[in-house]
Design a protein around this motif. Structure first.
Motif, PDB file in Angstrom:
ATOM      1  N   GLY A 369      42.662  10.143  18.314  1.00 44.55           N
ATOM      2  CA  GLY A 369      43.523   9.249  19.084  1.00 44.55           C
ATOM      3  C   GLY A 369      44.928   9.190  18.531  1.00 44.55           C
ATOM      4  O   GLY A 369      45.912   9.240  19.289  1.00 44.55           O
ATOM      5  N   GLU A 370      45.052   9.101  17.202  1.00 45.48           N
ATOM      6  CA  GLU A 370      46.378   9.044  16.602  1.00 45.48           C
ATOM      7  C   GLU A 370      47.103  10.381  16.718  1.00 45.48           C
ATOM      8  O   GLU A 370      48.324  10.422  16.920  1.00 45.48           O
ATOM      9  CB  GLU A 370      46.256   8.628  15.131  1.00 45.48           C
ATOM     10  CG  GLU A 370      45.807   7.171  14.957  1.00 45.48           C
ATOM     11  CD  GLU A 370      45.780   6.755  13.498  1.00 45.48           C
ATOM     12  OE1 GLU A 370      46.179   7.571  12.645  1.00 45.48           O
ATOM     13  OE2 GLU A 370      45.359   5.613  13.225  1.00 45.48           O
ATOM     14  N   ALA A 371      46.352  11.483  16.596  1.00 47.25           N
ATOM     15  CA  ALA A 371      46.967  12.803  16.730  1.00 47.25           C
ATOM     16  C   ALA A 371      47.515  13.004  18.136  1.00 47.25           C
ATOM     17  O   ALA A 371      48.638  13.490  18.318  1.00 47.25           O
ATOM     18  CB  ALA A 371      45.956  13.891  16.380  1.00 47.25           C
ATOM     19  N   ILE A 372      46.742  12.625  19.124  1.00 53.77           N
ATOM     20  CA  ILE A 372      47.206  12.746  20.511  1.00 53.77           C
ATOM     21  C   ILE A 372      48.397  11.826  20.748  1.00 53.77           C
ATOM     22  O   ILE A 372      49.360  12.184  21.454  1.00 53.77           O
ATOM     23  CB  ILE A 372      46.056  12.429  21.484  1.00 53.77           C
ATOM     24  CG1 ILE A 372      45.002  13.554  21.442  1.00 53.77           C
ATOM     25  CG2 ILE A 372      46.567  12.232  22.905  1.00 53.77           C
ATOM     26  CD1 ILE A 372      43.775  13.284  22.279  1.00 53.77           C
ATOM     27  N   GLY A 373      48.334  10.645  20.148  1.00 55.67           N
ATOM     28  CA  GLY A 373      49.452   9.715  20.306  1.00 55.67           C
ATOM     29  C   GLY A 373      50.750  10.288  19.790  1.00 55.67           C
ATOM     30  O   GLY A 373      51.809  10.142  20.425  1.00 55.67           O
ATOM     31  N   LYS A 377      54.256  11.378  21.831  1.00 57.66           N
ATOM     32  CA  LYS A 377      55.574  10.858  21.454  1.00 57.66           C
ATOM     33  C   LYS A 377      56.591  11.968  21.214  1.00 57.66           C
ATOM     34  O   LYS A 377      57.756  11.693  20.913  1.00 57.66           O
ATOM     35  CB  LYS A 377      55.438  10.026  20.178  1.00 57.66           C
ATOM     36  CG  LYS A 377      54.642   8.739  20.340  1.00 57.66           C
ATOM     37  CD  LYS A 377      54.454   8.066  18.977  1.00 57.66           C
ATOM     38  CE  LYS A 377      53.563   6.843  19.081  1.00 57.66           C
ATOM     39  NZ  LYS A 377      53.303   6.242  17.750  1.00 57.66           N
ATOM     40  N   GLY A 378      56.140  13.204  21.284  1.00 57.98           N
ATOM     41  CA  GLY A 378      57.047  14.319  21.065  1.00 57.98           C
ATOM     42  C   GLY A 378      57.064  14.820  19.650  1.00 57.98           C
ATOM     43  O   GLY A 378      57.883  15.686  19.296  1.00 57.98           O
ATOM     44  N   LEU A 379      56.170  14.297  18.804  1.00 56.60           N
ATOM     45  CA  LEU A 379      56.097  14.754  17.419  1.00 56.60           C
ATOM     46  C   LEU A 379      55.282  16.043  17.359  1.00 56.60           C
ATOM     47  O   LEU A 379      54.099  16.045  17.033  1.00 56.60           O
ATOM     48  CB  LEU A 379      55.466  13.673  16.531  1.00 56.60           C
ATOM     49  CG  LEU A 379      56.257  12.365  16.424  1.00 56.60           C
ATOM     50  CD1 LEU A 379      55.493  11.353  15.590  1.00 56.60           C
ATOM     51  CD2 LEU A 379      57.625  12.631  15.814  1.00 56.60           C
ATOM     52  N   ALA A 380      55.896  17.124  17.705  1.00 51.42           N
ATOM     53  CA  ALA A 380      55.217  18.418  17.694  1.00 51.42           C
ATOM     54  C   ALA A 380      55.992  19.388  16.809  1.00 51.42           C
ATOM     55  O   ALA A 380      55.630  19.636  15.666  1.00 51.42           O
ATOM     56  CB  ALA A 380      55.066  18.964  19.112  1.00 51.42           C
ATOM     57  N   GLY A 381      57.095  19.879  17.310  1.00 54.39           N
ATOM     58  CA  GLY A 381      57.915  20.775  16.509  1.00 54.39           C
ATOM     59  C   GLY A 381      57.349  22.171  16.456  1.00 54.39           C
ATOM     60  O   GLY A 381      56.199  22.432  16.819  1.00 54.39           O
TER      61      GLY A 381
END
Length: 461
Positions: A369-373, A377-381
């Motif tokens: 759940g936190e990873a998907i969240g 949010k755009g935290l990918a990079g």
């Protein structure tokens, strides 16, 4: 030699007297006193309820019947789905002589006698015989072998009925010479048609009895996809009901000695009970969980729905605290498909007990759940360059794969190296508990993270 005495029949190829005596009508049982399920047996394929996948235009059984050719069939399905009915109908519409043999009470001697008689009739008159073997899986290998010459040479049209998986219960030579047809449990709409036809048809109750909608719903739930059981319960209720009284839930409960479970699969009870079921497992109250399981099964809830919820729960509320919970839940779901009710209730109960008593952890669902969240949010990079695919032409010039360290080349199989994108480097999604087996994984994880972050050595975690 056949054990059938020709003197017992009106002519050599008529049905022997001992076989005729088995039939209710020949034993002096009036038509009206024969079981309702027998009276309502369809006389043609168009009257058969359900099994549309077998009986539609162009299906193999339609082709076999319409062309009136010799055939060998193995009918596989749960009780009450129409295996015997299909055998009777096939024999009737093709005007073949019908012989029914039960693997429970008859043996090789009877089978060979019937095959001898069928072979002689085929040779002298050309009339074919349908040899129906009910519960064929109860015949051992030697007994099934006795059928092979007749099937191979088409002296009879063999139809075998089984509730067991034929790939395990029917010998390969017989199965390879037969067309395997799988029958499915009847759906609610199919059973309603069976009930309403029996209420209205003169062969059945002839409009003399009425059934309330609530009682019909309860009857359908009790039937479990079994048409024969449906008609048996309906007939029992009709006998219990007073003259002129409509069959209500109270009458049906009295007739079949089964209380009606107040449960609407489309309403609030459905969601309330499954919610209480899962929360009882999560709370480790095995007795409450078994109560709700029994409640759903008795109300006719789809066991596949229950099994799916158990699979989800095994990872959502137990996870790595007991990794075998998911295996148990998945095995129970497989058992539901493979075995079916009523036996699969035992497999579901075992899974419920295992999951209820297992240590609990929601670390798995929290982690994903936190990873998907973060991703949302755009935290990918970008993927770190040393992890990118280095097989394409020119990848090395772009720095792809340069500096990558193969974990197997290092002691312990773990090496200090960045795997996550910069945007989420250092984020901890999986936070194991100290419950059950997860305590061990918690210790292992801490040592692994220490190596990855450069705070430990390369010893095996």
């Amino acid at each position: 030699m056949s054990s059938v005495d020709p003197a017992q029949a009106e002519s050599l190829f008529d049905e022997p007297a001992d076989e005729r005596a088995r039939r209710p009508e020949a034993a002096g049982v009036p038509e009206a006193q024969r079981p309702l399920a027998v009276r309502m047996r369809p006389s043609g394929l168009d009257e058969v309820v359900g099994q549309a996948h077998l009986l539609g235009p162009g299906t193999p059984i339609r082709q076999l019947v319409d062309r009136d050719v010799p055939m060998s069939l193995v009918l596989w399905g749960p009780p009450g789905t129409g295996k015997t009915t299909l055998a009777y109908v096939v024999a009737g519409v093709t005007r073949r002589r019908f012989v029914e043999v039960s693997a429970v009470s008859d043996g090789v001697k009877r089978v060979r006698a019937e095959i001898d008689l069928a072979r002689r009739e085929l040779g002298m008159t050309g009339r074919q015989t349908v040899l129906f073997v009910d519960e064929v899986h109860r015949f051992n290998k030697a007994q099934q072998d006795a059928l092979l010459p007749a099937v191979e040479n088409r002296w009879v049209s063999f139809i075998g009925a089984t509730t067991e998986n034929p790939f395990f219960s029917v010998i390969s030579p017989l199965l390879s010479r037969s067309l395997l047809l799988t029958l499915e449990p009847l759906g609610e709409d199919d059973l309603r048609e069976v009930v309403r036809r029996a209420l209205a048809d003169e062969r059945g109750l002839g409009g003399r009895v009425e059934l309330t909608s609530e009682a019909e719903d309860h009857l359908i739930r009790l039937a479990g996809g079994d048409a024969r059981r449906t008609l048996t319960y309906l007939e029992a209720a009709a006998l219990v009901a007073a003259d002129g009284e409509a069959i209500g839930v109270d009458v049906l409960e009295k007739a079949v000695d089964r209380a009606a479970v107040r449960y609407d699969r489309e309403g609030d009870q459905h969601y309330d009970v499954i919610s209480a079921f899962i929360k009882s497992i999560r709370g480790s109250d095995v007795d409450a969980a078994l109560h709700y399981l029994a409640r759903m099964l008795e109300a006719g809830e789809d066991p596949r729905f229950i099994a799916r919820r158990l699979i989800v729960h095994a990872s959502e509320d137990i996870g790595m605290a007991d990794p075998t919970a998911l295996q148990t839940a998945t095995a129970a779901a497989h058992a539901v498909e493979f075995v079916g009710l009523p036996e699969a209730r035992i497999n579901l109960a075992q899974a419920v007990i295992h999951l209820s008593l297992a240590p609990k952890s929601n670390a798995v669902i929290t982690a994903i759940g936190e990873a998907i969240g973060d991703v949302k949010k755009g935290l990918a990079g970008p993927v770190p360059a040393h992890l990118r695919d280095a097989h394409s032409k020119g990848a090395a010039k772009l720095g792809h794969g340069v500096g990558y360290q193969h974990a197997h080349d290092h002691p312990g199989g773990v090496v200090r190296q960045q795997y996550a994108p910069d945007a989420v480097e250092g984020r901890r999604y999986y936070r194991p508990t100290r419950h059950g087996a997860e305590a061990r994984f918690s210790d292992v994880l801490e040592r692994i993270r220490a190596v990855l972050r450069g705070r430990g050595d390369d010893r095996a975690p």
